[in-house]
Every structure is written in structure tokens, then in C-alpha cells.
Design an enzyme around this catalytic site. Structure first.
Site: not given
Length: 200
Positions: A31-38, A105
Site C-alpha cells: 500500500g501507499l506510504s502512510g496507508s497503515g501497513k506497518s 511494492s
């Protein structure tokens, strides 16, 4: 390459899986940077850990600070970054661990390459689908501001594309669903694939 002969060891992946009491594979958050992945990856790992699952998380910034600190953000370097990560993840799978990966990615071709290296049956794709407006409003690391100012080139969502997964195993919309609910959905899916019983 012609002189490389892989050694065959007596203890195999299936033995390590049996010892640890669960299957091993990769859970790939994209997902985009800041999407909440981490954030989601961290919450999912804690839930799995609390249920006795042996896990290890590979995160974009952490990997780039060590193993891949010689790579930039060109198209070629991004592909190489993910290739190396996929190979490391594959080693962890063979060790019997469930691997959690959190990487933008952005290109389908790169994600397909990762899936090919790891193996389709060992790859769970989770698309953290958060609108760029929300990602940019969060801008925890200040990267969108720098990208808008031209200080960062090839920034995904600004001047570089993000190709949405067509058939992710799980899609999470952080603007429509609470994090705890997303984590439960993900955990329930993984629990079945891991073949474990929840202690909750």
C-alpha cells in the site's frame, strides 16, 4: 553459478513446522506510504505471537538501513530491494517462521516476482487500500511534503505510480474500518492457513 551445489540437510522445513506447531509462509502488506501497513503488520504480529506463532517482520525502512543500504529508489534499485527481501523471506519460511513483510511494492511486476521467488502457496497478499488524500494528511514521516516540494523524486503516489493489486487475499480500507476489526479479519484468515487453534 555452475559450481554451486546446494547441500541437503537432514532437518527440513516440514520438520521445523512440526516442531513449532504451525505452517510457515509470508504475509505481504502492500500500500501507499502512510496507508497503515506497518501499524497493521505490528498489530497482526502481536496477535499471532500471543497465540504461539513464531514470527519475524521485515519492514521497508529497517531493511534499507542494513541489508539494502546500498540501494536507492530508482526503478532498478526498487526491484533489487524487493528481490533481496523475497530471498531473505524464503530463508525464514524454510526456518519454520511466519514472515510478515510491509513494503509499498508499488508495481505488479515486482510483486509477481516476489511471489514467484517465495512460491504462490506461501504468499498471502494484503492490500492496505487507503486513499492518497488520507495518507498525505497523515504524512507521519514528512515525505509527502518533501515530494510535493520536489525534494524527493520518484515518490509513489506523487510522481511514481502505484498499481493496485487485482486479486489480493485480503483488502483493508483503513478509512472505513477500525484497525482492530481489520486485524481480526487478517488473523482469522491466517489462523486457518497456519492450521492452529486460537487461544482466545
Amino acid at each position: 553459478m555452475n559450481n554451486i551445489v546446494p547441500h541437503t540437510f537432514q532437518v527440513e522445513r516440514k520438520d521445523r513446522n512440526k516442531l513449532k506447531g504451525h505452517k510457515s509462509f509470508v504475509v505481504w502488506f502492500t500500500g501507499l506510504s502512510g496507508s497503515g501497513k506497518s501499524t497493521l503488520a505490528n498489530m497482526v504480529e502481536k496477535r499471532l505471537y500471543d497465540n504461539g506463532v513464531h514470527t519475524f517482520t521485515l519492514d521497508g525502512d529497517n531493511v534499507r538501513g542494513g541489508l539494502n543500504n546500498n540501494l536507492g529508489f530508482s526503478r532498478e534499485d526498487r526491484s533489487e530491494n524487493l528481490r533481496r527481501i523475497a530471498e531473505v523471506a524464503k530463508l525464514f519460511i524454510d526456518s519454520g517462521s511466519l514472515v510478515i513483510g510491509s513494503f509499498i511494492s508499488p508495481l505488479k511486476s515486482d510483486r509477481d516476482s516476489v511471489k514467484k521467488i517465495i512460491g504462490e502457496n506461501d504468499f498471502v497478499e494484503i492490500y492496505v487500500n487507503t486513499p492518497i488524500e488520507i495518507c498525505e494528511s497523515r504524512d507521519v514521516k514528512g515525505l509527502y511534503k518533501k515530494a510535493r516540494a520536489g525534494e524527493i523524486k520518484n515518490f509513489t503516489g506523487i510522481d511514481a505510480p502505484y498499481e493496485e493489486p487485482e486479486f489480493p487475499d485480503i483488502e483493508v480500507k483503513t478509512n472505513l474500518e477500525e484497525a482492530d476489526a481489520s486485524v481480526k479479519r487478517i488473523f482469522d484468515y491466517l489462523k486457518n492457513k497456519l492450521e492452529i487453534k486460537s487461544n482466545e
